[in-house]
Design a protein around this motif. Sequence first.
Motif, short mmCIF file in Angstrom:
data_model
loop_
_atom_site.label_atom_id
_atom_site.label_comp_id
_atom_site.label_asym_id
_atom_site.label_seq_id
_atom_site.Cartn_x
_atom_site.Cartn_y
_atom_site.Cartn_z
N GLN A 1 0.69 -1.17 -0.03
CA GLN A 1 -0.09 -0.07 0.11
C GLN A 1 0.85 1.41 0.04
O GLN A 1 0.53 2.19 -0.79
N LYS A 2 1.91 1.30 0.53
CA LYS A 2 2.76 2.31 0.74
C LYS A 2 3.40 2.59 -0.43
O LYS A 2 3.42 3.81 -1.23
N LEU A 3 3.96 1.64 -1.47
CA LEU A 3 4.31 1.76 -2.67
C LEU A 3 3.11 2.08 -3.73
O LEU A 3 3.48 3.07 -4.58
N GLN A 4 2.04 1.70 -3.56
CA GLN A 4 0.95 2.10 -4.31
C GLN A 4 0.61 3.48 -4.11
O GLN A 4 0.19 4.15 -5.13
N ASN A 5 0.54 3.83 -3.29
CA ASN A 5 0.36 5.38 -2.93
C ASN A 5 1.31 6.17 -3.25
O ASN A 5 1.13 7.63 -3.02
N GLY A 6 2.50 5.79 -3.60
CA GLY A 6 3.57 6.55 -3.90
C GLY A 6 4.36 7.13 -2.80
O GLY A 6 5.06 8.35 -3.27
N GLU A 7 4.36 6.86 -1.80
CA GLU A 7 5.15 7.07 -0.66
C GLU A 7 6.62 7.10 -0.83
O GLU A 7 7.09 6.18 -1.53
N ASP A 8 7.48 8.10 -0.47
CA ASP A 8 8.89 8.04 -0.96
C ASP A 8 9.64 7.08 0.18
O ASP A 8 9.59 7.28 1.31
N LEU A 9 9.86 6.05 -0.47
CA LEU A 9 10.62 4.90 0.36
C LEU A 9 11.96 4.75 -0.16
O LEU A 9 12.27 4.12 -1.00
N PRO A 10 12.80 4.94 0.72
CA PRO A 10 14.18 4.89 0.52
C PRO A 10 14.65 3.34 0.45
O PRO A 10 13.95 2.42 0.92
N LEU A 11 15.69 3.01 -0.34
CA LEU A 11 15.89 1.73 -0.54
C LEU A 11 16.30 0.77 0.72
O LEU A 11 15.92 -0.15 0.84
N TRP A 12 17.02 1.51 1.65
CA TRP A 12 17.58 0.74 2.74
C TRP A 12 16.19 0.74 3.52
O TRP A 12 16.13 -0.55 4.17
N GLN A 13 15.07 1.38 3.66
CA GLN A 13 13.95 1.00 4.52
C GLN A 13 13.18 -0.16 3.72
O GLN A 13 12.50 -1.02 4.44
N PHE A 14 13.13 -0.07 2.60
CA PHE A 14 12.36 -1.01 1.73
C PHE A 14 13.07 -2.48 2.09
O PHE A 14 12.50 -3.49 2.41
N VAL A 15 14.33 -2.33 1.96
CA VAL A 15 15.16 -3.70 2.31
C VAL A 15 14.99 -4.12 3.69
O VAL A 15 14.47 -5.52 3.94
N HIS A 16 14.83 -3.28 4.53
CA HIS A 16 14.59 -3.45 6.16
C HIS A 16 13.17 -4.30 6.16
O HIS A 16 13.00 -5.27 6.82
N TYR A 17 12.48 -3.63 5.62
CA TYR A 17 10.73 -4.10 5.67
C TYR A 17 10.67 -5.44 5.01
O TYR A 17 9.95 -6.47 5.65
N ALA A 18 11.28 -5.66 3.83
CA ALA A 18 11.21 -6.86 2.99
C ALA A 18 11.78 -8.15 3.88
O ALA A 18 11.36 -9.04 4.05
N ARG A 19 13.06 -7.72 4.48
CA ARG A 19 13.58 -8.79 5.31
C ARG A 19 13.01 -9.23 6.47
O ARG A 19 13.08 -10.18 6.81
N GLN A 20 12.45 -8.27 6.97
CA GLN A 20 11.69 -8.38 8.16
C GLN A 20 10.42 -9.30 7.98
O GLN A 20 10.19 -10.09 8.88
N ILE A 21 9.99 -9.00 6.88
CA ILE A 21 8.62 -10.20 6.41
C ILE A 21 9.30 -11.56 6.39
O ILE A 21 8.77 -12.60 6.94
N ASP A 22 10.22 -11.67 5.67
CA ASP A 22 11.11 -13.11 5.55
C ASP A 22 11.39 -13.51 6.92
O ASP A 22 11.23 -14.74 7.32
N ASN A 23 11.96 -12.97 7.75
CA ASN A 23 12.30 -13.11 9.26
C ASN A 23 11.28 -13.59 9.97
O ASN A 23 11.20 -14.62 10.62
N GLU A 24 10.03 -12.96 10.02
CA GLU A 24 8.72 -13.21 10.67
C GLU A 24 8.20 -14.48 10.12
O GLU A 24 7.51 -15.28 10.96
N MET A 25 8.42 -14.83 8.95
CA MET A 25 7.82 -16.10 8.32
C MET A 25 8.53 -17.31 8.77
O MET A 25 7.85 -18.36 8.60
N THR A 26 9.85 -17.10 9.18
CA THR A 26 10.53 -18.34 9.81
C THR A 26 9.79 -18.78 10.94
O THR A 26 10.10 -20.04 11.41
N TYR A 27 9.05 -18.04 11.69
CA TYR A 27 8.30 -18.57 12.94
C TYR A 27 6.98 -19.23 12.51
O TYR A 27 6.17 -19.50 13.28
N ALA A 28 6.53 -19.30 11.17
CA ALA A 28 5.41 -19.77 10.92
C ALA A 28 5.20 -21.27 10.74
O ALA A 28 3.87 -21.81 10.63
N GLY A 29 6.15 -21.86 11.10
CA GLY A 29 6.00 -23.44 11.28
C GLY A 29 6.11 -24.04 9.77
O GLY A 29 6.90 -23.89 8.92
#
Length: 98
Positions: free
Chosen positions: A53-81
Amino acid sequence: MATPLLNTTRALATADLLNGYGLVAGARADLMPNGPERESMRACARRAHWLAQKLQNGEDLPLWQFVHYARQIDNEMTYAGARQLAPHAEKWIDTFSR
């Protein structure tokens, strides 16, 4: 002028990937029994939709912040069993940054 259009196209393509991931994660979470694995899966779905939604709304998202959020999703998924989704952060980062 071509650069903003390309960046917008990349952001929207990445948002589509994130939305698809969020839909699959949400559907899997709905099928799981209550517990920490389900909550982890649901958290990944919510965060993927939020980031898309942030990307679709055209919010200015620096690459470092996008990388942080993307990797955070992958890290959280490791707890999904056993039903966890494969890591996708590198694919999202590649689409977003190229």
